[in-house]
Structures are given as structure tokens and as C-alpha cells.
Design an enzyme around this catalytic site. Structure first.
Site, PDB file in Angstrom:
ATOM      1  N   ASP A  28      15.923 -14.000  22.405  1.00  0.00           N
ATOM      2  CA  ASP A  28      16.347 -14.206  21.022  1.00  0.00           C
ATOM      3  C   ASP A  28      15.147 -14.660  20.216  1.00  0.00           C
ATOM      4  O   ASP A  28      14.857 -15.850  20.137  1.00  0.00           O
ATOM      5  CB  ASP A  28      17.471 -15.244  20.951  1.00  0.00           C
ATOM      6  CG  ASP A  28      18.085 -15.285  19.565  1.00  0.00           C
ATOM      7  OD1 ASP A  28      17.519 -14.650  18.645  1.00  0.00           O
ATOM      8  OD2 ASP A  28      19.124 -15.946  19.393  1.00  0.00           O
TER       9      ASP A  28
ATOM     10  N   HIS B 251      24.837 -12.068  14.171  1.00  0.00           N
ATOM     11  CA  HIS B 251      23.508 -12.283  14.733  1.00  0.00           C
ATOM     12  C   HIS B 251      23.058 -10.997  15.425  1.00  0.00           C
ATOM     13  O   HIS B 251      23.883 -10.116  15.708  1.00  0.00           O
ATOM     14  CB  HIS B 251      23.581 -13.438  15.736  1.00  0.00           C
ATOM     15  CG  HIS B 251      22.237 -13.965  16.128  1.00  0.00           C
ATOM     16  ND1 HIS B 251      21.227 -14.181  15.223  1.00  0.00           N
ATOM     17  CD2 HIS B 251      21.736 -14.354  17.342  1.00  0.00           C
ATOM     18  CE1 HIS B 251      20.180 -14.651  15.863  1.00  0.00           C
ATOM     19  NE2 HIS B 251      20.457 -14.767  17.160  1.00  0.00           N
TER      20      HIS B 251
ATOM     21  N   CYS C 189      17.478 -12.569  11.566  1.00  0.00           N
ATOM     22  CA  CYS C 189      17.614 -12.133  12.948  1.00  0.00           C
ATOM     23  C   CYS C 189      17.346 -10.642  13.144  1.00  0.00           C
ATOM     24  O   CYS C 189      16.668 -10.230  14.093  1.00  0.00           O
ATOM     25  CB  CYS C 189      18.982 -12.500  13.483  1.00  0.00           C
ATOM     26  SG  CYS C 189      20.329 -11.872  12.491  1.00  0.00           S
TER      27      CYS C 189
END
Lengths: 302, 687
Positions: B481, B465, B422
């Protein structure tokens, strides 16, 4: 108190001056057929007391001086080869006597100590596969120095338990010691007792009646040591048996055929103190453990 | 040197052995603030004690040696105290002291000191850990310490009896303890808590792609959220912790401007975002200690109640932080509006910060690619979509173990390796957006979480994250995202599921590995639930909860009601203690002679002042002899005689003797009551 015993105590009192209570306890111990342990500093009259007791009842007497190199065979005896007859004969050691004075018992090695204590319990000696009975009556009077003296092997709890009583004589008072120094009392002769008389008394003691109230009192004392804090060793069933036996002898000496709580109290410290161990030692607690037990049980409550 | 005699036995002394074991367990439980050498010292002295227990004291340790050890330990602890908090050093000192005392244990006094220290240390351990497992562990240690005291005082008792005595006392203490727990005011701590753990886990306020991979392996709990209604779907659960706006080409961190703003705000009252309590999603966070100030919130968030408002701070970047670092488990009530837009600040400061580009001249290829994109797409919207599709179509993959990219990290990620997690995706996308002139920033936090019940969700470190927020329309922040483009399952089913596909080398008993086995996972979730209830009802019982409880019970809080309440509590505790400790007269089932004797003894005691206590009948008679007059003494002597006959002589006590005893009892009573005082002349004259 019975007149016979009064006379005995008086007679012994001429040798051990100013200690009537201890003398009475020692006599009680003999009547109850128990072994006696005398703990005291050197020179307090331990040997004199046991010597006098032997003389009084005209018992065969031998004295074993315990040292750290004393071996069991020195005491019990050994099988020896007789060259003339060409056979082995057992030569009995000093333990084969009616009254043994085991002097300074805590100086001997544990091995020797346990040999004596076995003889005390079984009243017989086994050597090379043969069992030799010890004479009857068989008394051991052990003397020991206080355990904090150097060069001693303190008796383990299991062996202390075999002595019916432990007494200590302590220093005499002013008058008694003065009388001793002047030597005024020494000349009188000892009344000689028949051995048969002693055994007869010992038989009679078992007939002293113990009521439920007294048995309960003994049980309460013993249980108290097992359930209250402060003890690392409590009183064993052997101790309660010894207590009853000693109390009976005491009652008999006082011309009673039944037990009172007072009899139990009279012998309790001598019978119980050496069987108890404190959980910890504190210098600020001077009262005896057994006295604490006595103080916490009501003798009347049935 | 004269030796102090031992008053405690050495060999085979079980009390000492149990205490040493308790101390060792305590030290190991408390290991976190302890120095390794302190732990070692305790282990050594416990080993020596165990040896002494088995073999006996063969050689006495000289107190000179122990004193030397103590001085050395003190010096080194004093030296270390420059780096560490006072509290931690004090705990170290206490453990060192206990270890040395254990070596030189001689007397009962030493033992009691040591036991008291151990009890105090149990309290200290609760400063550092409050979880239920540790609490249970410490209760065991407490039991061991009590047992050792029992062994010290009553070693002859059977183990069962000792245990039952302890349990009985514990049960007696329990109601008082519970009551005091509820009633005693919660005071603020007297000392400062240690700042910063030595090995810090969790997010950090800088993000260099590579950091978060390590996090993922940790299954420590971060917080638990309890929603008033149901838990929102996983795609809504983006828990924002920090907004990173400063980028230097490699590392994202908090912007210096925001830091300053937050510092200023912490002195005053923070501006509150308006979140309506009715339309918003209300939830309560139970945050594990992190030594950090940041909190976790969804979208736009405001405080849920007054106490939370007082201890939190709501920042301009929509993040929420606590006013004090979270040093122990703490509860925060929050309300979030999941749909509300996040507008950019009207002053334009947001876009200024978020268009900042690194001064360093690296990531050459990325910059060229950004220029191409800009040329191709005029609309910002399309451009952002193009970046997202780029990730989806160019064969990017998700991995926790990416290769190192030290020199030009964004270039290496976008064009060479095309694999990462991420942080890589978020960093690259935010950088490209900035290059093309769209304000963008990286938000780090947690995503998803594990649902315990319909309205409770637990978030663990592996849920960490990072994602992107960009102002594509120039007015509001929108969430992108990019990781979702390559690892959709991670977002929809959580981290666990996505890792199952990868079969990463997680240990079997880790929480992450546990999801393979139904039994293990249900066990974990049961433990979680218990732990949650524990922290909710026991640890979370703070001054607010106490206040509401009092309000519910007492109604209005006035001085009178409070005073009355205090009085009732005091009376209740006094009553309990009285119930336990006031001696009750033993059940009298004494027989008749005993009763008669007791009544006479009572009367005689009133008259003479001499108590029977534990004297036998005969001894009591003797002790009364000097004070009673002749007649009274004779009457009592006769009574005692008959009493003894009934009691101690063989044969059943017949009716005749009993009647005699009753008559004698009556005669003496009457004599004492009507005829004279019963005292001898000599004692009355002397008195």
C-alpha cells in the site's frame, strides 16, 4: 288531534289541496314560534299557503319579493327628512308586520338576506342607532327556489339554521289537482282565529312534558349526526332545541301534554334536513340524511 | 360540453387538500426514478388545488386541455421508455396520471381512485427505497392518505377523533400485518428491476486517477459487516472489490480475459477457494444497493452458508461477485482467511496478464527510472522496498485535489507534482513494478470503515481505496500500500482522522465533518445502529431466515406440519377479525318496562314475522293491527298504553302502574301461548 286544529287544517286544506301533512307542519311551526322555510319550484302554492296562514290568524301581513337588487333599507325602512315638520322621521319598511312572506329569499344578495335573518333572530331592527322592536308575534315565511336554479344565492348554513323548519309542498295528486281545477272548494269562508288564541296556545306548549326517555332520544339523534360518517355539517345545539320545541308543538296539536318519540319522528325531517350537509353528493343515494339518522336510532332504548 | 356537476365541494374541502399534500410528499420522496417535468406537473396541480381550497373554483379547467396534457405526457413517456426500464416509466406514468386526476377531481369516485393510486404509489416507493427514514416518511404519507379519506367520509368529526379512529384501525391491522410479514412466502420479483442508476456512485470498473477523489466526498454507506467474533484491526481491513489488471498508460481496468472467465463461470458453478470455517473469520455483509455485481471481501474468501454459495461467484483473482446485480439491500455470509497466501495460477496466466505494458509510448521518464532501479537492485524484494521508500523520502504528499495530469500521468506524478491520492500511488507503483518485470496489479475497494460496535463495522464511500498486489516472489500475491508511506494516519485511524489534519472543506453536517463534534458523531452512530438493526431484522428477513424460523418452530418440514401451521395462522387471523368486527350484543341495562316490552316484541315477532326494528311502541302496535286477532291486539294496546304512561308521562312511575304493566305483559304472553294462535282469521286464511 284537537278539534280546533282539525278545523284549522281542514280550512287551510281548502286552499292548499291534498297537502295535510305539510299544513300540519306549518301550523306546528307557528305554534313553536319558529320561522318557516318553504322550498319548492315556482307555482306549487308556496305563496298561497303563507297567505292563508296570515289570514287564518288575522295577522298583519306583508309580502317582500326578493330580487337581486333589493337593498336592506327597502325591507327594514329608512329615516326620511320631513320638510314640513323639519325633522327626521322613521318610515318603517314592510318588515314591520306580524307575518312576513319573504318570497324567493335566495334571489336577494347576501347583504339583504343577512339583514332579514338578523331581524328574525333578534326580533328587532336597528337603524341609525335607534332600535325598533318588531311586532309580536313575528313570523317569517321564506320561500326559496331549489338552489340549483340559476341566479340564486344559496343561503349559508348559519342562516338556514335560523329557520325552525323547512318543508316542500311538491306536486299535488290527481284528485287534488282536479278539485283545484274544478274550483269546487273555493267558496267556503275561512274561520277567523283570534290572535290571543294563538299566543295562549304558544304559552301552553312549554308545559308539554318531555320525559328523560324522549330527551335521550333527541340527544342520540343529534349525537349520531356528529359521530357517524357521511355528514359534513352535523346538528347544532340550536337544532336540538328546535327539535324539542317543534316536537312539543306537535304533541300539543295532537292533544297530549307529554312527548312521545313519535312526535320527535314526525317533525324530525322538517327540522333537521336543511341543517345537515352531506360529505359528498352521490346520485345513487336517495334517502334523506335525516331519514338515515331516524333509521339508525332506536326510539325505545332509553 | 355539458358540465359534470361537482359532487365534491371545492372551496374549503379539506379532504382534497390533505390528499394533494400527501401526493406532493410522496412525489418528492419518490423523486429518484421520476422525470423532472413529472415532478413539476404534480407540484403545479397541487398548487392549483391549494388555490382552489383557498379561493374556490373560479374557472373550470376544460377536460379537453387535460386530455391534451395526458396525451402529450403519454407520448413523451413512451419515447423515454426506450431508454429506461419499464418499471420506472410506469411509476412516472402513475404520478402523471395522479397529477392530472388531481386537476380534474370532481366526484367521490375520482377521489377514491386517487387515494387508491396514492396507496399503490407508497408501495412503489418502497421498491426504490427501504431505509428506515424513508419508511417512516412513507408511514406519514400513509397516515395523511387515511386522514384524507376520513375527511371525505366524516368531515364533521373533530381532528382528534379522526386521528384516533385511524390509529385504532391501524393498531387492529398491525398484528395481522406483522403475522403476514413473517409468514407469507418471499416470492421473486415479478418484474425486472431498473438496471443502472442514472447517477451512479461507488467504485467503477475503470480507474483513471482522479475518479476516486470525487468518491471521497460522498458519505453514502456501502455496506455493513457483522463479524461473528470481533472486528479485525484496521490494517487488516482491506476490502477487495475489483482487481484491475489492464493498463493503457492512463487507465486501469478489468482485464478482458478475466471478464470472459467470469462470464463463463457465471453459467456454471464457480470453483470455491478452500477456507476453513473454524480458522477463518466469518462475517455477514449487508450490502446497500449498487446496481453492480461486485462484493467486498477480505483476503481469501469463501461462502459462509448455502444460500450465499448459491448467489455468489468466487473468481480466480480472489474477488467475489454476486450472480445478480445488487438492486436492493442484501445479506451475504462470507468466511475469510486473513493469513492465507494468494498463490498465482499455475498456468502462468496471472503473470502473463500482469506483466502486460501499455502499447502507447508515453511516461518516458518512468521507464528510464525503472531501468535504473532494475540495474541497481537484483532482488525483486529490495526493488519493491526501494519504490516504497522512494515515496516516503522524496517529499510526496497526500491530497484529494491533485492537479490534472493528462499527458504522461505517471511521469507527472512521480517527478513533477509528487502529490496525489491512493489511485495515483497505486497506479504508479504497479506500473513501475511491471516495467521491471514483476507481475503487479491494482486492487480497488475500501479500507478500514467505522466501527459501530465490537463486531460491526460500516463502510462508507469515502473509505474507497486502491492498493497494489505484486508477486514479488513469483509465487504468491503480496499486498503493497504505497499510500501508507505518505498518509499513515489514513490507514491507522481511518479517513476521518486524516482529513481532520488537512481540514478539508467538508460541510458541517456531512458524516465526515461530524467527527469534530462529539454530539453529532454520537448521533450519527446511533442512527447507524438503528438503521443497521432495521436492515438486519426487517429488510434482511429473506426466505432463508424465514426457513430457519419455520424450522425452529415446527421442527421437520413436512406437508402435514406445514398444512397445520397454515391452518393455525388462518384461524388466528380469522379469530382476530372476528374479535374486531363481529357485533357484540350491547350491554343490557334496560329498565323493567323496556325488558318486558322487548320480550313481548320478540314473541310477537316470532308469531307474526313483523320485526319492531326502529319503530316506536305505538307504531309497532299499529303495524301489528292487521295481523293480530282482536283480543291479542287489545291486550297489546293496553300494554303499550301503560308502557307509555310509565315511560313518557310526568310523575314517577309508582308501584301500581308497574304491577299493572307486569300483569298485562303476563296476560298477553299467556294468551299468545295457550289461547289460540293470536293471529286474526283473515291473515290465517290468507296464509
Amino acid at each position: 288531534m284537537r278539534s280546533e286544529f282539525k278545523a284549522l287544517v281542514e280550512a287551510l286544506g281548502q286552499h292548499i289541496l291534498g297537502k295535510p301533512q305539510q299544513i300540519k307542519l306549518a301550523l306546528t311551526c307557528m305554534l313553536a314560534q319558529g320561522h318557516l322555510l318553504i322550498e319548492d319550484l315556482p307555482g306549487m302554492g308556496k305563496t298561497t299557503l303563507s297567505h292563508s296562514l296570515a289570514k287564518l290568524f288575522s295577522l298583519d301581513y306583508s309580502r317582500i319579493q326578493f330580487t337581486s337588487d333589493l337593498l336592506p333599507s327597502d325591507m327594514l325602512g329608512a329615516t326620511i327628512y320631513n320638510a314640513q315638520n323639519q325633522e327626521f322621521v322613521f318610515r318603517a319598511g314592510p318588515v314591520f308586520n306580524q307575518l312576513i312572506l319573504a318570497d324567493e329569499i335566495n334571489r336577494a344578495s347576501p347583504k339583504t338576506q343577512s339583514a332579514l335573518l338578523e331581524a328574525m333572530e333578534e326580533r328587532q331592527v336597528s337603524i341609525d342607532g335607534t332600535t325598533y322592536p318588531l311586532p309580536a308575534p313575528f313570523f317569517v315565511i321564506g320561500t326559496q327556489n331549489p338552489t340549483f336554479q340559476s341566479g340564486t344565492y344559496p343561503l349559508p348554513e348559519s342562516q338556514l339554521d335560523r329557520f325552525l323548519m323547512k318543508i316542500s309542498l311538491g306536486y299535488p295528486d290527481w284528485d287534488a289537482e282536479r278539485a283545484m281545477l274544478l274550483g269546487t272548494n273555493q267558496e267556503r269562508a275561512m274561520p277567523a282565529m283570534e290572535l290571543a288564541q294563538l299566543t295562549a296556545w304558544q304559552m301552553q306548549i312549554t308545559n308539554v312534558h318531555a320525559s328523560d326517555a324522549v330527551i335521550n332520544y333527541i340527544l342520540k339523534l343529534v349525537t349520531m349526526s356528529r359521530t357517524t360518517p357521511g355528514f359534513s355539517h352535523a346538528l347544532s345545539p340550536r337544532a336540538s332545541k328546535a327539535l324539542l320545541q317543534a316536537a312539543r308543538a306537535w304533541a300539543f296539536m295532537h292533544d297530549r301534554d307529554y312527548l312521545l318519540p313519535d312526535d320527535v319522528q314526525a317533525v324530525f325531517v322538517a327540522v333537521a334536513e336543511h341543517r345537515l350537509r352531506p360529505a359528498y353528493q352521490d346520485s345513487n343515494e336517495d334517502t334523506l340524511l335525516s331519514q338515515r339518522l331516524l333509521d339508525s336510532v332506536d326510539p325505545l332504548a332509553a | 360540453m355539458t358540465a359534470i356537476p361537482f359532487s365534491l365541494p371545492t372551496q374549503g374541502h379539506r379532504a382534497t387538500l390533505i390528499l394533494s399534500i400527501a401526493l406532493v410528499i410522496l412525489t418528492l420522496t419518490l423523486h429518484q426514478p421520476l422525470k423532472a417535468w413529472v415532478i413539476l406537473m404534480m407540484l403545479c396541480s397541487a398548487t392549483i388545488r391549494i388555490y382552489i381550497y383557498r379561493v374556490g373554483q373560479t374557472q373550470r379547467l376544460s377536460s379537453r386541455l387535460i386530455n391534451l396534457l395526458a396525451i402529450l405526457a403519454c407520448i413523451s413517456l413512451a419515447w423515454l421508455s426506450r431508454q429506461q426500464g419499464l418499471l420506472e416509466i410506469m411509476v412516472n406514468l402513475l404520478i402523471t396520471g395522479c397529477a392530472l386526476k388531481l386537476l380534474s377531481l370532481r366526484q367521490r369516485r375520482d377521489f377514491l381512485q386517487l387515494a387508491a393510486c396514492a396507496l399503490f404509489l407508497v408501495g412503489c416507493a418502497l421498491i426504490f427505497h427501504q431505509s428506515m427514514a424513508i419508511t417512516l416518511m412513507l408511514s406519514m404519507v400513509l397516515l395523511l392518505i387515511m386522514l384524507s379519506l376520513q375527511q371525505l367520509y366524516a368531515p364533521q368529526l373533530a381532528f382528534k377523533k379522526q386521528l384516533s379512529a385511524i390509529l385504532k384501525m391501524g393498531l387492529q391491522a398491525l398484528p395481522v400485518a406483522c403475522l403476514l410479514f413473517v409468514v407469507i412466502p418471499r416470492l421473486p420479483p415479478l418484474w425486472g428491476m431498473p438496471a443502472g442508476k442514472s447517477t451512479q456512485t461507488g467504485l467503477s470498473d475503470t480507474m483513471t486517477p482522479g475518479d476516486i477523489a470525487k468518491l471521497t466526498q460522498s458519505s453514502e454507506r456501502v455496506f455493513t459487516a457483522t463479524f461473528d467474533l470481533s472486528v479485525p484491526p484496521p490494517t487488516e481491513r482491506y476490502w477487495r472489490a475489483m482487481v484491475l489488471e489492464q493498463f493503457d498508460g492512463k487507465t486501469w481496468q478489468l482485464s478482458p480475459y478475466r471478464k470472459q472467465q467470469q462470464m463463463l463461470q457465471s453459467y456454471g458453478i464457480s470453483r470455491l477457494p478452500v477456507v476453513s470455517q473454524s480458522t477463518g473469520t466469518a462475517y455477514q455483509l449487508m450490502v446497500e444497493p449498487s446496481s453492480q455485481r461486485w462484493l467486498y471481501s477480505l483476503n481469501v474468501t469463501g461462502p459462509g452458508n448455502d444460500s450465499t454459495r448459491a448467489k455468489t461467484q468466487f473468481n480466480d483473482d480472489f474477488s467475489v461477485s454476486a450472480r445478480q446485480p445488487v438492486m436492493s439491500k442484501q445479506a451475504f455470509a462470507l468466511v475469510s482467511d486473513l493469513k492465507a497466501p494468494r498463490p498465482l495460477a499455475t498456468s502462468g496466466i496471472d503473470s502473463k496478464i500482469n506483466l502486460q505494458l501499455p502499447a502507447a509510448n508515453n511516461n518516458e521518464r518512468t521507464r528510464r527510472w525503472a531501468a535504473q532501479l532494475r540495474a541497481r537492485y537484483s532482488s525483486d524484494d529490495e526493488l519493491a522496498d526501494a519504490i516504497m521508500t522512494y515515496f516516503a523520502n522524496q517529499g510526496f504528499s497526500y491530497t484529494l485535489t491533485p492537479p490534472a495530469m493528462p499527458a504522461n500521468p505517471v511521469d507527472a506524478f512521480l517527478f513533477d507534482n509528487q502529490t496525489g491520492f491512493c489511485a495515483h500511488y497505486a497506479s504508479a507503483m504497479a506500473y513501475v513494478l511491471r516495467l521491471v518485470g514483476i507481475p503487479a496489479r491494482v486492487v480497488s475497494g475500501y479500507q478500514g470503515g467505522e466501527k459501530l460496535t465490537d463486531n460491526v463495522v460500516s463502510i462508507f464511500q469515502y473509505d474507497a481505496h486502491a492498493w497494489v498486489e505484486a508477486a514479488v516472489d513469483g509465487k504468491t500475491w503480496q499486498r503493497f500500500d504505497p499510500t501508507a508511506m505518505v498518509a499513515l494516519s489514513r490507514l491507522q485511524y481511518g479517513f476521518q482522522q486524516s482529513m481532520a489534519d488537512q481540514h478539508a472543506d467538508l460541510p458541517l453536517f456531512s458524516r465526515a465533518g461530524a467527527h469534530d463534534s462529539v454530539l453529532l458523531s454520537s448521533m450519527f452512530s446511533m442512527v447507524d445502529t438503528i438503521n443497521y438493526q432495521w436492515s438486519r431484522w426487517v429488510l434482511g428477513f429473506d426466505s432463508d431466515q424465514q426457513d430457519t424460523l419455520f424450522k425452529n418452530m415446527l421442527g421437520k418440514k413436512t406437508t402435514t406440519t406445514l398444512a397445520l401451521f397454515g391452518l393455525v395462522i388462518l384461524l388466528f387471523i380469522t379469530g382476530l377479525l372476528a374479535l374486531y368486527f363481529v357485533p357484540r350484543p350491547a350491554q343490557k341495562h334496560a329498565d323493567e318496562p323496556q325488558r318486558l316490552f322487548d320480550s313481548l316484541a320478540l314473541q310477537l315477532q316470532k308469531l307474526t314475522g313483523i320485526e319492531r326494528a326502529h319503530l316506536s311502541a305505538r307504531q309497532y302496535l299499529r303495524s301489528l293491527q292487521p295481523v293480530l286477532d282482536k283480543d291479542a291486539f287489545l291486550l297489546f294496546a293496553k300494554f303499550v298504553d301503560t308502557f307509555e304512561t310509565i315511560r313518557y308521562l310526568p310523575g314517577k312511575a309508582d308501584r301500581k302502574k308497574r304491577t299493572l304493566l307486569r300483569n298485562q305483559h303476563y296476560a298477553l304472553r299467556k294468551y299468545l301461548k295457550y289461547r289460540g294462535k293470536g293471529l286474526s282469521v283473515s291473515s290465517t286464511t290468507s296464509a
